[in-house]
Design a protein around this motif. Structure first.
Motif, PDB file in Angstrom:
ATOM      1  N   GLN A 242       2.064 -24.952  10.899  1.00  0.00           N
ATOM      2  CA  GLN A 242       3.122 -25.454   9.829  1.00  0.00           C
ATOM      3  C   GLN A 242       2.765 -24.532   8.577  1.00  0.00           C
ATOM      4  OE1 GLN A 242       3.340 -29.519   8.679  1.00  0.00           O
ATOM      5  NE2 GLN A 242       3.823 -30.244  10.753  1.00  0.00           N
ATOM      6  N   GLU A 243       1.547 -24.189   8.357  1.00  0.00           N
ATOM      7  CA  GLU A 243       1.054 -23.292   7.222  1.00  0.00           C
ATOM      8  C   GLU A 243       1.704 -21.741   7.386  1.00  0.00           C
ATOM      9  OE1 GLU A 243      -0.120 -23.886   4.593  1.00  0.00           O
ATOM     10  OE2 GLU A 243      -0.377 -25.903   4.672  1.00  0.00           O
ATOM     11  N   ALA A 244       1.491 -21.463   8.474  1.00  0.00           N
ATOM     12  CA  ALA A 244       1.891 -20.019   9.307  1.00  0.00           C
ATOM     13  C   ALA A 244       3.698 -19.908   9.001  1.00  0.00           C
ATOM     14  CB  ALA A 244       1.671 -19.650  10.866  1.00  0.00           C
ATOM     15  N   ARG A 245       4.158 -20.908   9.353  1.00  0.00           N
ATOM     16  CA  ARG A 245       5.692 -21.109   8.962  1.00  0.00           C
ATOM     17  C   ARG A 245       6.230 -20.776   7.679  1.00  0.00           C
ATOM     18  NH1 ARG A 245      10.375 -25.268  10.893  1.00  0.00           N
ATOM     19  NH2 ARG A 245      11.732 -23.553  11.937  1.00  0.00           N
ATOM     20  N   PRO A 281       9.849 -17.043  18.633  1.00  0.00           N
ATOM     21  CA  PRO A 281       8.660 -16.103  18.088  1.00  0.00           C
ATOM     22  C   PRO A 281       8.702 -16.234  16.892  1.00  0.00           C
ATOM     23  CG  PRO A 281      10.259 -14.851  19.185  1.00  0.00           C
ATOM     24  CD  PRO A 281      10.852 -16.121  19.460  1.00  0.00           C
ATOM     25  N   PRO A 282       7.330 -15.637  15.970  1.00  0.00           N
ATOM     26  CA  PRO A 282       7.512 -16.013  14.681  1.00  0.00           C
ATOM     27  C   PRO A 282       8.412 -15.048  13.893  1.00  0.00           C
ATOM     28  CG  PRO A 282       5.420 -15.858  15.663  1.00  0.00           C
ATOM     29  CD  PRO A 282       6.332 -15.497  17.046  1.00  0.00           C
ATOM     30  N   SER A 283       8.590 -13.714  14.339  1.00  0.00           N
ATOM     31  CA  SER A 283       9.385 -12.875  13.700  1.00  0.00           C
ATOM     32  C   SER A 283      11.063 -13.458  13.715  1.00  0.00           C
ATOM     33  CB  SER A 283       9.325 -11.356  14.208  1.00  0.00           C
ATOM     34  OG  SER A 283       9.699 -11.577  15.516  1.00  0.00           O
ATOM     35  N   ARG A 284      11.394 -13.788  14.589  1.00  0.00           N
ATOM     36  CA  ARG A 284      12.869 -14.353  14.885  1.00  0.00           C
ATOM     37  C   ARG A 284      12.838 -15.536  14.145  1.00  0.00           C
ATOM     38  NH1 ARG A 284      14.708 -15.233  20.564  1.00  0.00           N
ATOM     39  NH2 ARG A 284      14.125 -12.831  20.776  1.00  0.00           N
TER      40      ARG A 284
END
Length: 301
Positions: A242-245, A281-284
């Motif tokens: 959640q923090e990464a997002r 994925p994170p970038s998308r």
């Protein structure tokens, strides 16, 4: 009877940021079913006046609709989604932030036998029940004060205490009562939850967190699982993702750096677990979040 007036009051006083003129009181309005969205639950009472909502905690899924309430007695990583909402019939909800100090004060004032006997072990951190008429009546009277500023400062704290008392003595009272007890199983788990949230990027040994919480390792595992529906390591992973997002929304081009910042030394593991959690994925996902934010900002200008 209470739900009709409750819907009218909520629709009249909702703000874009969901706050109100009464401290700790929130009003939500959603006019279309939304995709599942991860967030922290907070310690809160939430009453649905119209529509329905799904809330997932670990492997548990809660659904509550009009005339029902959800109580979260620990600040937990959840995934929520309104499932019944339309422009002509939006989902409407009331929220009240729960304060442990007020719970403790009410418990001290209660006489012997005024509250049900506590069960063994720590209760689940989230629970759903039908809202009794007395609770809905108090919620309506609290919201009426939004139209009565002269009376608000004096009466709002009294009615909030009444609502809390209805919770404490109601079907889900065990969890709310433990919120105000310094030595309850729920309080011990809350201590661990708070520590993991503050140190989510650091590796830890469960034995050390159990000791910080004042429990044996076996009791800690049992109570933590009961409250959060997750192991301590699973809980840490949820917080990290959640923090990464949140970080990716402002640093979309630095996936590796964000992963490392939240505690992932292996970029492929970070990408894999992020995709499993959020579906992309994170970038998308970061690009989609930024596009959504730009669209929302354009709609407001």
């Amino acid at each position: 009877m209470y739900l009709d007036e409750l819907r009218t009051l909520l629709a009249r006083h909702v703000r874009p940021d969901w706050t109100t003129a009464i401290d700790g009181v929130l009003i939500s309005k959603v006019d279309r079913p939304d995709p599942p969205e991860p967030s922290m639950s907070g310690t809160v009472l939430a009453v649905i006046a119209q529509g329905a909502k799904h809330l997932a905690l670990g492997d548990r899924v809660y659904e509550y609709g009009a005339g029902q309430y959800l109580v979260a007695s620990v600040d937990l990583p959840v995934t929520g989604q309104f499932i019944q909402a339309a422009p002509d019939r939006p989902a409407l909800g009331f929220g009240l932030v729960l304060e442990p100090s007020v719970v403790a004060e009410l418990l001290l004032q209660a006489g012997p036998g005024d509250t049900p006997r506590a069960g063994a072990g720590a209760p689940s951190g989230i629970a759903v029940s039908d809202a009794p008429p007395a609770m809905l009546d108090a919620v309506v009277r609290l919201l009426r004060l939004l139209d009565e500023p002269r009376d608000r400062a004096v009466l709002a704290p009294l009615i909030k205490r009444e609502i809390l008392w209805r919770l404490i003595t109601g079907e889900q009272g065990a969890a709310v009562r433990q919120l105000g007890l310094a030595d309850s199983g729920l309080s011990h788990v809350s201590r661990a939850v708070r520590w993991i949230r503050e140190h989510y990027a650091e590796p830890f040994r469960v034995e050390d967190v159990a000791r910080l919480s004042g429990m044996s390792v076996s009791a800690f595992y049992r109570n933590f699982q009961a409250v959060t529906a997750m192991s301590p390591i699973q809980f840490q992973k949820q917080i990290r993702l959640q923090e990464a997002r949140l970080l990716l929304a402002t640093h979309p081009g630095d996936v590796t750096g964000v992963g490392h910042r939240v505690g992932y030394d292996n970029p492929s593991q970070f990408s894999r677990e992020y995709r499993r959690q959020f579906g992309e994925p994170p970038s998308r996902d970061a690009a989609r979040l930024r596009n959504t934010a730009r669209t929302a900002a354009g709609a407001l200008t």
